[in-house]
Structure formats: structure tokens, C-alpha cells
Design an enzyme around this catalytic site. Structure first.
Site, mmCIF file in Angstrom:
data_model
loop_
_atom_site.group_PDB
_atom_site.id
_atom_site.type_symbol
_atom_site.label_atom_id
_atom_site.label_comp_id
_atom_site.label_asym_id
_atom_site.label_seq_id
_atom_site.Cartn_x
_atom_site.Cartn_y
_atom_site.Cartn_z
ATOM 1 N N ASP A 313 -4.230 29.677 -86.798
ATOM 2 C CA ASP A 313 -4.582 29.193 -85.468
ATOM 3 C C ASP A 313 -3.333 28.714 -84.747
ATOM 4 O O ASP A 313 -2.374 28.255 -85.379
ATOM 5 C CB ASP A 313 -5.578 28.035 -85.569
ATOM 6 C CG ASP A 313 -7.018 28.536 -85.582
ATOM 7 O OD1 ASP A 313 -7.217 29.728 -85.302
ATOM 8 O OD2 ASP A 313 -7.913 27.748 -85.881
ATOM 9 N N GLU A 354 -0.674 11.785 -76.524
ATOM 10 C CA GLU A 354 -0.713 12.255 -75.147
ATOM 11 C C GLU A 354 -0.458 11.099 -74.177
ATOM 12 O O GLU A 354 0.282 11.237 -73.198
ATOM 13 C CB GLU A 354 -2.067 12.902 -74.848
ATOM 14 C CG GLU A 354 -2.293 14.235 -75.539
ATOM 15 C CD GLU A 354 -2.863 14.064 -76.940
ATOM 16 O OE1 GLU A 354 -2.918 12.900 -77.413
ATOM 17 O OE2 GLU A 354 -3.226 15.074 -77.574
ATOM 18 N N ALA A 384 -16.165 8.620 -76.827
ATOM 19 C CA ALA A 384 -16.620 10.005 -76.939
ATOM 20 C C ALA A 384 -17.618 10.347 -75.849
ATOM 21 O O ALA A 384 -17.755 11.517 -75.453
ATOM 22 C CB ALA A 384 -17.236 10.232 -78.315
ATOM 23 N N GLU A 385 -18.328 9.348 -75.341
ATOM 24 C CA GLU A 385 -19.362 9.595 -74.343
ATOM 25 C C GLU A 385 -18.777 9.775 -72.944
ATOM 26 O O GLU A 385 -19.146 10.712 -72.225
ATOM 27 C CB GLU A 385 -20.366 8.440 -74.342
ATOM 28 C CG GLU A 385 -21.564 8.686 -73.461
ATOM 29 C CD GLU A 385 -22.617 7.606 -73.624
ATOM 30 O OE1 GLU A 385 -23.643 7.699 -72.948
ATOM 31 O OE2 GLU A 385 -22.410 6.679 -74.436
ATOM 32 N N SER A 389 -10.546 7.176 -69.868
ATOM 33 C CA SER A 389 -10.045 5.831 -70.119
ATOM 34 C C SER A 389 -9.321 5.375 -68.860
ATOM 35 O O SER A 389 -9.170 6.148 -67.908
ATOM 36 C CB SER A 389 -9.102 5.817 -71.330
ATOM 37 O OG SER A 389 -7.974 6.648 -71.078
ATOM 38 N N ASP A 523 -12.152 26.295 -89.578
ATOM 39 C CA ASP A 523 -12.902 25.063 -89.777
ATOM 40 C C ASP A 523 -14.308 25.100 -89.176
ATOM 41 O O ASP A 523 -15.104 24.200 -89.412
ATOM 42 C CB ASP A 523 -12.138 23.865 -89.204
ATOM 43 C CG ASP A 523 -11.855 24.028 -87.715
ATOM 44 O OD1 ASP A 523 -12.234 25.075 -87.134
ATOM 45 O OD2 ASP A 523 -11.241 23.118 -87.130
#
Length: 685
Positions: A313, A354, A384-385, A389, A523
Site C-alpha cells: 500500500d 498533522e 470521532a463523531e 477540533s 487490513d
């Protein structure tokens, strides 16, 4: 699990004592007949036992004295014991690795959801994880350890899987799709999830991994079968040689005892490689485990050494995986400095690579984070929702996040997403980049461009594989132009752009139809068909159960670059077997020319010229050779376990080095060793 947890010293005292016990166990009839070479040694040992008992009870010395025969018998038993010891210590090291895996599977409390009949209630009871059964439900919140393998049916959470994989970066797991599975022993860092148990105790992924490690038995590979045939052939040749010595001895009026025949036969057949063969294969699996790779068979490791084509990958393998900020694109009506400051403020609490790269890029533009005030600020952490940020400061709300997440924020506030910024998002995406949209008070003020960074040294690693004769293929979902650019920059031989599951399968089958062996990693469930089709399929531990079942290896670190190490481990295994085979055969030839002249020099003085070692007597020559033959096996155990150093210098160069070092050494060492033992024995005979 960190790599250090798997490292075990080559010959730790505890491993040696355990291996010795196991070596004695392997002397039982049930463990006999492992290969044709050791089978002949076992028969020879049985014959010597019979001869020794015969001379003890009858006093007949025509077949040698009782003491001499007993000494030969004991040495033959030691030869078998040392051969078993080589395999047993390799297995013991594998079991030590299993013990370190088992430590991650500690008993943990579980918040089990209780049921009345078949109806689940809102009541929760704390129970040991061992009481959970397939189909039960449990709740996990921030700070909880996941007690059992399962599938998230409600909620989403950030999970630390480092206890299992060694990977420090947390991952997001949520209900539905390929990312719903969770593994027992991992830790929930945020949010709340409801999980359905998918395995019973003893059947979890970790239990299966431990079973694979402890089950050191392995199937024979094509190369090993070929080697077994070669060893059987040498055994047959030397059987004929030994048989023909009987009439020659009668002709020369030099009777040869049964003890001499058995000893000579055991010395001449390739007992060295015969005794170390299983240990080499098991040690190859162990080396893979020390690299945090669980192998389902020795064949997988060995096949990796013969790989012709390698599919990798792009993200996380060729590129660093964590994309780096490369450009700021402010909206038309927003000033550059104003946008740079907003990007910096939104990233002050962002500890991801990042986020840090955004602050670094802003610093290059003249905006220092230390110069910006953040007093009385409220930092909004990524979840995650929300997939965003940011920061609330003096009534100003700054957010950065994924395109669709910020678009939803803007739309809910009744604002429109600027067409120019939407075009920039599409442009960045089409070039293989990742756009992060920045908003202020629910209005878009610009886009941050993140790009893949080619891993340092990856080009050199691909060059090393190329020298091994391995073709590298990059698999990516990028468009062909972006894929070509990264492929050329990274130095891979070929690439598959906009790859779909069927594209990987087609490519693998095409290579295999050309007679090549193919390896790949994956994966996801969509990788399962290709992993099953590939000769070596490495599944990531964080991947889906389908991927793990399809592959014949599982990488506990989730490091796709590990495939390169696996290839080198496989080649090292083949190299070790080849060098020790060369050494063993050279040993046999040397022992033949060292012993036979000493046997007949009295009857045929003309052979004195060949008796270059001037051994004390035929009995001393035989006994010295048998002792040397027994000693050389344990002496080579560390080399069999550690493996011969492999360098990608080409097959012909490797052959020359093998012949020079192990071929010449295999001829020279028996002459030296047997002579030293003979000098020692001559003091007592």
C-alpha cells in the site's frame, strides 16, 4: 506490544534447561522417525545397544571391548540428544514469546449488560471477563479495558491498541462497517461503546495467536522436501560405501567390527544438517515473531524468501502515513496573516503529527505560536463523531476538520460554503492530498493542504529488494497521475492506481501465471481475496477478521513496511539452510578421507600417504570421529537459531561465499577437531 517484549536471549539458562528436558522426551518412540537421516542414527544407536549388551553378557570381544562399545553407544545417544536439543530449544524460544503474548490477556472486569430471558435491560453488572460468552453484551467507557473480542453495535470510540499491536497512535472504532471489531486487552480512550462478544473464552484472536506460537510444528516446504531428498540420497550413497567396506576389509585382512561400521556410517551421513533442519525452520518462525509477526506456518516464512513480486500500500508504507501541511489556501476575502493565525490557534492543542506540521508551516510564514495569546481559551478536542477540533477564544469560534464535517457546521449556521473553496478542496483531493477546511464563527476562511511525504530511505530499501530480484508494486487509490508521481519518486517498479479489490486479484494472478511468487499486505475485508490468493499474505492486526483469516501471517505492529523485513527473514532462513547444508556435506567428505585411511593403514601401508592426521589407531580414529560428530551439532545450534547474515549480493556471489567459508571450513574443521580429540584419547587408550 513493543518489539522488546518479544526479544529473548539466544541461549538463556531457563530455555536451555527446558529444552534439555524436551530433548529427552523426543527420544521416546513416539517422537522418532522425524527425517531419514536421524532415522538411520536411531537404528544405528539401537544396534550399538544390542552389541554393547552382547559383549557385556558374553565377554566376546570379537566385536570390540565392552568399554569401547559402551563409549560409542553413549556418544550416539548424545548425538540424538543434541539433534533433539536443537529443535527443542527453538520450540522453547517460541513458547517464551507466547508467554509474553499471554501477559496481555489478563483477567479484566467487564460491565456486562444483564438480560431478563432474551430481553436485555439497562442494568449493568461487573463480572470477570472469563464469564463473558459469545452473544453477551458489555459496555466500555473512557479508561476501560476491553475484556473480550467483540463487535461494536452502538457508539464509536477512540481505542489504544498498543498493548496488542505496539502502535502508539489510537484508532477509531465505530458500529457498522470494517472498523467495528475490537480486540480484548485494548483500552478505550474516549466516548462510550456497546459491544457484542463474538468469541467464547479460549477462542479470541489473542488465544489463536498464542496457539500458533506454541504450536511449533510446521509443514514441510518444497525446498525442504527437496533438501530431504538430497539428504536421503547422501544417506543411501554412504550406506553403499559402508557396505562395500566389509568385503574390502576381508580382502585386506582387516576385520571391521559392527561398532566401527555403525560409527563410520553415522559419521558419514549428513547428521549435522539432519539434526538442525527442524531447528532452522522453527527459528525462522521465531525470528518473524521477534519482529512482531505471527506466522501460521514455516512454509509462509520460507516462501517469503523466494518472493518475486511484492505488493505494498502507498499510505503508511511508501509515505509516512501522517500527512504534512504543505500549503495554506485562504479564502478570497481573508488576509494571509489572518488565516495563518487562525490555523495556528486551531492547532495549539492538536498533538497529532498533522497538527504539529500546521504550526511548523505557520512558523515558516512568520506566525509564531508563542506570540499568540490563548488565555481564557477553550480548546475543542477532536472526536470521532465531530471529525473536527479547534478553539473558542474571546467569542470567536475557530474550527478545522474534514470537508464534510465543516460543511455541516456551516450549513447548520445558515451560511454557504464558498464555491472557490469547494473547488480548491476538489483540486487538492484530485492531486492525492488531504484538505482540512478552517472556519471562523461558522464561516469558511480557507483550506489547509496536507500531502503525503515519501519516507526517508524508502528508495534505498526498494533498491535493496531490487538487488534481491524482488519487483515492487505500489497499490493506491490515487488517480494515475498522482500514483505515477509518487511511484517514480519512491523508486517502485510498478503501480496500481485507483485500485479496487479485483484489480489486486487480477495483478496477483497474472504474476502467478508467469511462474512468480507474490506477497502482499492488507487490513480490510476487501483485501481478503487478494491476501488469500497471494503466496504470502500479511494481514494487519488492526484489520478485520476476514483479512486475518485470509492471510498466512499477522503483523502485530500494523506496520506495512514489515513486509520488507519478512522477505529478508525468509531469505535468511534459506541462506542458513543452504550454508549449513554445504558445511554438513563438506564435513562428511572430510571425515571419510580422515577415517578410512586410518582404518586400513596397518594392512595397506600405501595408504599412509592419505593418513595425513596420523591418528593413533583405528579405534581412536572411529571414536574421535563419533565424538566430533556429536559435538558439532550443539556447536552449530546458535548459528541455526540466529541465522546466517544475509546480504543482497546476488545468487552467484552467495554461492561463492558459501563454498569459500562453509565449504572450505566444513572440510578443514573435521581434520582439526578429530586430531585434537584423538590426541586426548590416546592418553587413555
Amino acid at each position: 506490544m513493543s518489539e522488546n517484549n518479544h526479544k529473548t536471549k539466544l541461549l538463556e539458562p531457563a530455555l536451555v534447561s527446558g529444552a534439555l528436558k524436551q530433548a529427552f522426551v523426543k527420544l521416546s518412540p513416539k517422537s522418532m522417525f522425524r527425517n531419514p537421516v536421524m532415522f538411520t542414527v536411531e537404528i544405528g544407536t539401537a544396534i550399538m545397544l544390542a552389541v554393547t549388551l552382547y559383549t557385556a553378557f558374553t565377554g566376546d570381544t570379537k566385536q570390540g571391548s565392552f568399554g569401547y562399545n559402551l563409549a560409542v553407544f553413549i556418544i550416539l545417544v548424545l548425538t540424538l540428544l543434541f539433534a533433539n536439543f536443537a529443535e527443542a530449544i527453538a520450540e522453547a524460544r517460541g513458547k517464551a514469546q507466547a508467554e509474553s503474548l499471554r501477559k496481555t490477556r489478563e483477567e479484566t472486569p467487564a460491565k456486562k449488560v444483564l438480560a431478563v430471558g432474551e430481553v436485555y435491560t439497562n442494568e449493568i453488572k461487573i463480572v470477570p471477563s472469563s464469564q463473558l460468552r459469545k452473544g453477551d453484551f458489555f459496555i466500555c467507557e473512557a479508561g476501560d479495558m476491553i475484556p473480550m473480542d467483540g463487535e461494536i453495535i452502538q457508539g464509536l470510540a477512540t481505542i489504544d491498541e498498543s498493548a496488542i499491536t505496539g502502535e502508539s497512535a489510537p484508532v477509531i472504532r465505530e458500529s457498522g462497517g470494517d472498523k467495528s471489531s475490537v480486540t480484548g486487552g485494548t483500552k478505550v480512550l474516549s466516548d462510550r461503546i456497546k459491544v457484542r462478544v463474538t468469541t467464547d473464552p479460549g477462542e479470541s484472536f489473542l488465544d489463536k495467536m498464542i496457539a500458533l506460537v506454541e504450536g511449533a510444528s510446521r509443514q514441510k516446504t518444497p525446498n525442504e522436501i527437496a533438501l530431504t531428498i538430497l539428504l536421503a540420497s547422501f544417506t543411501l550413497v554412504f550406506t553403499i560405501v559402508c557396505v562395500t567396506l566389509k568385503p574390502f576389509g576381508d580382502y585386506a585382512n582387516t576385520p571391521i567390527t559392527i561398532a566401527a561400521f555403525v560409527s563410520l556410517f553415522v559419521c558419514l551421513i549428513p547428521t549435522t544438517i539432519g539434526g538442525l533442519l527442524s531447528a532452522i525452520g522453527i527459528a525462522g518462525m521465531d525470528r518473524a515473531l521477534r519482529a512482531n509477526v505471527i506466522t501460521k506456518s514455516g512454509k509462509a516464512v520460507e516462501t517469503a524468501g523466494d518472493i518475486d513480486t511484492l505488493l505494498l500500500d502507498k499510505t503508511g508504507t511508501i509515505t509516512i502515513g501522517n500527512r504534512k501541511a504543505t500549503h495554506f489556501w485562504p479564502a478570497y476575502e481573508v488576509g494571509k496573516k489572518e488565516f495563518f493565525e487562525a490555523c495556528t490557534l486551531a492547532s495549539l492543542a492538536d498533538e497529532t503529527p498533522e497538527g504539529k506540521s500546521i504550526i511548523e508551516l505557520a512558523a515558516e510564514k512568520g506566525i509564531k505560536a508563542a506570540q499568540l495569546t490563548s488565555e481564557n481559551a477553550t480548546f475543542i478536542e477532536f472526536t470521532a463523531e465531530t471529525r473536527s477540533s479547534g478553539i473558542n477564544l474571546d467569542g470567536v469560534r475557530i474550527r478545522k476538520g474534514a470537508f464534510d464535517a465543516i460543511r455541516n457546521i456551516v450549513a447548520k449556521a445558515g451560511h454557504t460554503f464558498p464555491a472557490g473553496m469547494e473547488e480548491k478542496v476538489k483540486e487538492i483531493s484530485s492531486n492525492g492530498g488531504t484538505p482540512l477546511v478552517v472556519s471562523r464563527n461558522e464561516q469558511v476562511i480557507g483550506v489547509i493542504e496536507l500531502q503525503d511525504i515519501i519516507k526517508p530511505g524508502i528508495r534505498e530499501r526498494f533498491e535493496r529488494l531490487r538487488r534481491m530480484g524482488v519487483k515492487t508494486v505500489m497499490v493506491t487509490g490515487d488517480n494515475p497521475l498522482t500514483a505515477k508521481y509518487i511511484a517514480e519518486k519512491a523508486g517502485v517498479d510498478d503501480f496500481i492506481a485507483e485500485a479496487k479489490p479485483e484489480d489486486k486479484m487480477i495483478y496477483i494472478r497474472k504474476e502467478q501465471e508467469g511462474g512468480k511468487l507474490v506477497a502482499m499486505m492488507g487490513d480490510g475485508t476487501n483485501d481478503a481475496p487478494a491476501l488469500a490468493q497471494a503466496d504470502v499474505g500479511v494481514a494487519m492486526n488492526s484489520g478485520t477478521q476476514a483479512a486475518k483469516e485470509a492471510g498466512n501471517m499477522v503483523d502485530l505492529d500494523n506496520d506495512p513496511t514489515k513486509l520488507i523485513e519478512i522477505v529478508e527473514i525468509g531469505k535468511q532462513l534459506l541462506m542458513t539452510r543452504g550454508t549449513l547444508t554445504t558445511f554438513s556435506i563438506a564435513n562428511d567428505v572430510a571425515k571419510y578421507f580422515a577415517i578410512v585411511p586410518a582404518l586400513f593403514v596397518t594392512a595397506i601401508p600405501a595408504l599412509q600417504g592419505l593418513n595425513i592426521m596420523h591418528l593413533a589407531s583405528p579405534e581412536s580414529a572411529i571414536l574421535s570421529a563419533v565424538i566430533f560428530n556429536a559435538i558439532i551439532i550443539p556447536a552449530l545450534i546458535p548459528l541455526a537459531l540466529k541465522g546466517v547474515a544475509y546480504k543482497p549480493i546476488g545468487a552467484s556471489a552467495l554461492l561463492r561465499r558459501n563454498l569459500l567459508i562453509y565449504g572450505f571450513g566444513g572440510v578443514l574443521i573435521p581434520f582439526i577437531g578429530i586430531k585434537i580429540i584423538d590426541l586426548f584419547l590416546s592418553l587413555f587408550m
